[in-house]
Write a protein that holds these residues in place. Structure first.
Motif, PDB file in Angstrom:
ATOM      1  N   VAL A 226       4.549  31.090   4.298  1.00 50.06           N
ATOM      2  CA  VAL A 226       4.308  31.484   2.908  1.00 50.06           C
ATOM      3  C   VAL A 226       4.413  30.291   1.940  1.00 50.06           C
ATOM      4  O   VAL A 226       4.413  30.467   0.725  1.00 50.06           O
ATOM      5  N   ALA A 227       4.509  29.072   2.487  1.00 53.45           N
ATOM      6  CA  ALA A 227       4.603  27.867   1.658  1.00 53.45           C
ATOM      7  C   ALA A 227       3.554  26.859   2.103  1.00 53.45           C
ATOM      8  O   ALA A 227       3.299  26.703   3.300  1.00 53.45           O
ATOM      9  N   TYR A 228       2.960  26.170   1.136  1.00 52.95           N
ATOM     10  CA  TYR A 228       1.891  25.216   1.412  1.00 52.95           C
ATOM     11  C   TYR A 228       2.344  23.807   1.048  1.00 52.95           C
ATOM     12  O   TYR A 228       2.750  23.552  -0.093  1.00 52.95           O
ATOM     13  N   TYR A 229       2.263  22.911   2.017  1.00 46.73           N
ATOM     14  CA  TYR A 229       2.675  21.515   1.844  1.00 46.73           C
ATOM     15  C   TYR A 229       1.426  20.650   1.845  1.00 46.73           C
ATOM     16  O   TYR A 229       0.650  20.658   2.800  1.00 46.73           O
ATOM     17  N   ARG A 230       1.240  19.884   0.757  1.00 48.69           N
ATOM     18  CA  ARG A 230      -0.001  19.135   0.604  1.00 48.69           C
ATOM     19  C   ARG A 230       0.130  17.693   1.113  1.00 48.69           C
ATOM     20  O   ARG A 230       1.085  16.986   0.778  1.00 48.69           O
ATOM     21  N   ILE A 231      -0.855  17.283   1.892  1.00 51.12           N
ATOM     22  CA  ILE A 231      -0.985  15.905   2.347  1.00 51.12           C
ATOM     23  C   ILE A 231      -2.186  15.292   1.646  1.00 51.12           C
ATOM     24  O   ILE A 231      -3.290  15.841   1.698  1.00 51.12           O
ATOM     25  N   HIS A 232      -1.992  14.172   0.965  1.00 53.03           N
ATOM     26  CA  HIS A 232      -3.124  13.491   0.328  1.00 53.03           C
ATOM     27  C   HIS A 232      -2.869  11.997   0.301  1.00 53.03           C
ATOM     28  O   HIS A 232      -1.739  11.530   0.471  1.00 53.03           O
ATOM     29  N   SER A 233      -3.919  11.241   0.093  1.00 54.97           N
ATOM     30  CA  SER A 233      -3.846   9.783   0.214  1.00 54.97           C
ATOM     31  C   SER A 233      -2.900   9.160  -0.795  1.00 54.97           C
ATOM     32  O   SER A 233      -2.359   8.077  -0.557  1.00 54.97           O
ATOM     33  N   GLY A 234      -2.665   9.831  -1.905  1.00 55.61           N
ATOM     34  CA  GLY A 234      -1.783   9.270  -2.921  1.00 55.61           C
ATOM     35  C   GLY A 234      -0.322   9.618  -2.728  1.00 55.61           C
ATOM     36  O   GLY A 234       0.524   9.217  -3.525  1.00 55.61           O
ATOM     37  N   SER A 235      -0.006  10.367  -1.673  1.00 56.88           N
ATOM     38  CA  SER A 235       1.372  10.796  -1.470  1.00 56.88           C
ATOM     39  C   SER A 235       2.255   9.639  -1.008  1.00 56.88           C
ATOM     40  O   SER A 235       1.780   8.651  -0.442  1.00 56.88           O
ATOM     41  N   ASP A 236       3.557   9.775  -1.249  1.00 52.67           N
ATOM     42  CA  ASP A 236       4.502   8.749  -0.817  1.00 52.67           C
ATOM     43  C   ASP A 236       4.486   8.587   0.696  1.00 52.67           C
ATOM     44  O   ASP A 236       4.588   7.475   1.213  1.00 52.67           O
ATOM     45  N   THR A 237       4.343   9.704   1.412  1.00 54.86           N
ATOM     46  CA  THR A 237       4.318   9.648   2.876  1.00 54.86           C
ATOM     47  C   THR A 237       3.174   8.780   3.376  1.00 54.86           C
ATOM     48  O   THR A 237       3.349   7.943   4.265  1.00 54.86           O
ATOM     49  N   SER A 238       1.989   8.974   2.791  1.00 51.96           N
ATOM     50  CA  SER A 238       0.817   8.200   3.214  1.00 51.96           C
ATOM     51  C   SER A 238       1.028   6.711   2.995  1.00 51.96           C
ATOM     52  O   SER A 238       0.639   5.887   3.824  1.00 51.96           O
ATOM     53  N   ARG A 239       1.651   6.345   1.882  1.00 51.50           N
ATOM     54  CA  ARG A 239       1.885   4.929   1.589  1.00 51.50           C
ATOM     55  C   ARG A 239       2.903   4.325   2.554  1.00 51.50           C
ATOM     56  O   ARG A 239       2.751   3.190   3.011  1.00 51.50           O
ATOM     57  N   LEU A 240       3.939   5.076   2.878  1.00 47.76           N
ATOM     58  CA  LEU A 240       4.982   4.562   3.765  1.00 47.76           C
ATOM     59  C   LEU A 240       4.469   4.351   5.184  1.00 47.76           C
ATOM     60  O   LEU A 240       4.919   3.454   5.886  1.00 47.76           O
ATOM     61  N   ILE A 241       3.530   5.176   5.604  1.00 47.85           N
ATOM     62  CA  ILE A 241       2.977   5.059   6.957  1.00 47.85           C
ATOM     63  C   ILE A 241       2.324   3.692   7.150  1.00 47.85           C
ATOM     64  O   ILE A 241       2.444   3.084   8.222  1.00 47.85           O
ATOM     65  N   LEU A 242       1.649   3.195   6.139  1.00 49.70           N
ATOM     66  CA  LEU A 242       0.941   1.920   6.258  1.00 49.70           C
ATOM     67  C   LEU A 242       1.892   0.759   6.545  1.00 49.70           C
ATOM     68  O   LEU A 242       1.517  -0.220   7.189  1.00 49.70           O
ATOM     69  N   THR A 243       3.132   0.849   6.080  1.00 53.72           N
ATOM     70  CA  THR A 243       4.101  -0.238   6.268  1.00 53.72           C
ATOM     71  C   THR A 243       5.066   0.012   7.425  1.00 53.72           C
ATOM     72  O   THR A 243       5.832  -0.880   7.787  1.00 53.72           O
ATOM     73  N   GLY A 244       5.033   1.224   7.979  1.00 47.91           N
ATOM     74  CA  GLY A 244       5.976   1.563   9.045  1.00 47.91           C
ATOM     75  C   GLY A 244       7.345   1.970   8.534  1.00 47.91           C
ATOM     76  O   GLY A 244       8.244   2.271   9.328  1.00 47.91           O
ATOM     77  N   LYS A 245       7.516   1.993   7.211  1.00 45.94           N
ATOM     78  CA  LYS A 245       8.826   2.358   6.659  1.00 45.94           C
ATOM     79  C   LYS A 245       9.157   3.824   6.922  1.00 45.94           C
ATOM     80  O   LYS A 245      10.320   4.217   6.885  1.00 45.94           O
ATOM     81  N   LEU A 288      -4.144   4.893  13.262  1.00 45.25           N
ATOM     82  CA  LEU A 288      -4.419   3.769  12.365  1.00 45.25           C
ATOM     83  C   LEU A 288      -5.443   2.806  12.970  1.00 45.25           C
ATOM     84  O   LEU A 288      -6.234   2.194  12.251  1.00 45.25           O
ATOM     85  N   ALA A 289      -5.424   2.677  14.301  1.00 47.26           N
ATOM     86  CA  ALA A 289      -6.410   1.830  14.971  1.00 47.26           C
ATOM     87  C   ALA A 289      -7.817   2.410  14.793  1.00 47.26           C
ATOM     88  O   ALA A 289      -8.787   1.669  14.586  1.00 47.26           O
ATOM     89  N   LYS A 290      -7.919   3.745  14.860  1.00 51.87           N
ATOM     90  CA  LYS A 290      -9.216   4.398  14.649  1.00 51.87           C
ATOM     91  C   LYS A 290      -9.753   4.096  13.250  1.00 51.87           C
ATOM     92  O   LYS A 290     -10.962   4.022  13.032  1.00 51.87           O
ATOM     93  N   LYS A 291      -8.842   3.938  12.316  1.00 50.80           N
ATOM     94  CA  LYS A 291      -9.226   3.644  10.933  1.00 50.80           C
ATOM     95  C   LYS A 291      -9.372   2.136  10.674  1.00 50.80           C
ATOM     96  O   LYS A 291      -9.575   1.713   9.544  1.00 50.80           O
ATOM     97  N   LYS A 292      -9.199   1.343  11.745  1.00 46.59           N
ATOM     98  CA  LYS A 292      -9.311  -0.119  11.705  1.00 46.59           C
ATOM     99  C   LYS A 292      -8.252  -0.769  10.807  1.00 46.59           C
ATOM    100  O   LYS A 292      -8.482  -1.821  10.216  1.00 46.59           O
ATOM    101  N   LEU A 293      -7.106  -0.116  10.738  1.00 46.65           N
ATOM    102  CA  LEU A 293      -5.964  -0.671  10.008  1.00 46.65           C
ATOM    103  C   LEU A 293      -5.078  -1.361  11.036  1.00 46.65           C
ATOM    104  O   LEU A 293      -4.045  -0.847  11.468  1.00 46.65           O
ATOM    105  N   TRP A 294      -5.509  -2.548  11.453  1.00 47.95           N
ATOM    106  CA  TRP A 294      -4.935  -3.207  12.629  1.00 47.95           C
ATOM    107  C   TRP A 294      -3.471  -3.598  12.436  1.00 47.95           C
ATOM    108  O   TRP A 294      -2.660  -3.440  13.352  1.00 47.95           O
TER     109      TRP A 294
END
Length: 347
Positions: A226-245, A288-294
């Motif tokens: 009954v709850a919806y959790y949004r994932i989007h490119s501007g989210s903090d989670t998305s940014r942290l993934i790029l750095t491995g943090k 991330l490799a599929k997205k060419k973010l080596w």
């Protein structure tokens, strides 16, 4: 329950509500920061099941947004029913969560991100569950993940339970976060006893909080989403993934939860405590490799090796390293040739 162990870590104090203040059943506290484009849907999802100010507090707490105007959205959608508080300066997401708790006056606190939303029967369903378990310390349900367009990405499965009481909650939550914030409700009196969110954690403060609430008492779950959790490119989670943090914080959260477990349970979990986040690191390495973010892919492969040293982890790391060296160098050469051509054309 385990208050002795909890007190080893210093948590922000949550003060009790003054006696003269009216106490509604619900406090729906909505933290925002530069997400006003989603806020209308969030507010509408709550207001569609508004129980009146006597029974429900609704307030938006903005962390000094710089790119939009959440107060204007509150005025337009809330029409005077929704309160608005703006931090005098940006304090960060976790301290803003603690402000949400401190400003709440209801008996049960629901922190609903300004870019998430709830189903029409969220509050009635949770209230019925609470009435069946009056001694509960954490109420949850599996969440539905959606993207920017409200399209479903995935649906979380129901946790094993007996008459709504989650089975082996501490064993599960100590090594893997199975709860999304919009699906979690905590009695305010529990926050008053165990403290607020641990502010040095950014990505996993919610994980440690739900674990701590479960450590203190009983966790119950609804049998549907009954709850919806949004994932989007501007989210903090998305940014942290790029750095491995994100993986670093997951490891820190596990270590923090493990320290608070009874010794017998800690010993039982210790050997495989990082298995879940190792799998996550490997998945992200491939994604991330599929997205060419080596570079980001290599960072996650490195985490896989660090968390679980093995032949397969070494292989994953070497492949990621080779891709980074090969394609990273190739990208550099292409950029250099383009720059050289631009200089030549300018001359």
């Amino acid at each position: 329950m385990q208050l002795k162990q909890i007190k080893k870590i210093k948590y922000p104090q949550i003060y009790s509500v003054p006696e003269e203040v009216h106490r509604p059943f619900w406090s729906v506290m909505i933290p925002t920061y530069n997400c006003a484009n989603y806020l209308a849907q969030t507010l509408e999802s709550v207001l569609s099941q508004d129980l009146g100010s006597e029974h429900m507090q609704i307030e938006v707490i903005d962390d000094c947004s710089t790119k939009d105007d959440p107060e204007a959205v509150v005025r337009e959608i809330g029409k005077g029913r929704v309160s608005f508080y703006r931090q005098p300066q940006n304090v960060g997401a976790i301290r803003n969560f603690n402000t949400c708790i401190q400003r709440s006056v209801g008996q049960f606190v629901h922190i609903l991100h300004g870019d998430d939303f709830v189903a029409p029967n969220f509050y009635s369903s949770y209230e019925s569950l609470i009435q069946s378990h009056p001694d509960v310390t954490l109420i949850i349900s599996p969440a539905i993940f959606v993207n920017e367009k409200n399209e479903q990405i995935r649906i979380e499965p129901l946790l094993s339970n007996i008459d709504g009481v989650v089975v082996d909650f501490l064993k599960i939550e100590a090594v893997r976060n199975v709860i999304q914030t919009p699906a979690a409700v905590v009695p305010r009196k529990v926050y008053e006893q165990i403290g607020g969110f641990y502010e040095p954690r950014f990505h996993t403060a919610d994980w440690e909080m739900w674990f701590r609430a479960g450590l203190y008492g009983k966790v119950v779950t609804l049998d549907r989403q009954v709850a919806y959790y949004r994932i989007h490119s501007g989210s903090d989670t998305s940014r942290l993934i790029l750095t491995g943090k994100n993986i670093q914080e997951c490891k820190d959260a596990i270590d923090m939860c493990m320290r608070q477990l009874p010794e017998k349970l800690r010993e039982e979990l210790n050997d495989n405590k990082y298995s879940e986040i190792t799998e996550l690191a490997r998945f992200l390495h491939l994604d991330l490799a599929k997205k060419k973010l080596w570079k980001s892919s290599l960072i996650h492969a490195s985490w896989s090796l660090r968390l679980e040293p093995s032949k397969s982890s070494v292989k994953v790391y070497l492949i990621a390293l080779a891709r980074y060296v090969l394609y990273g160098a190739l990208n550099f050469d292409m950029k250099f040739l383009k720059l050289k051509q631009n200089i030549s054309d300018a001359n």
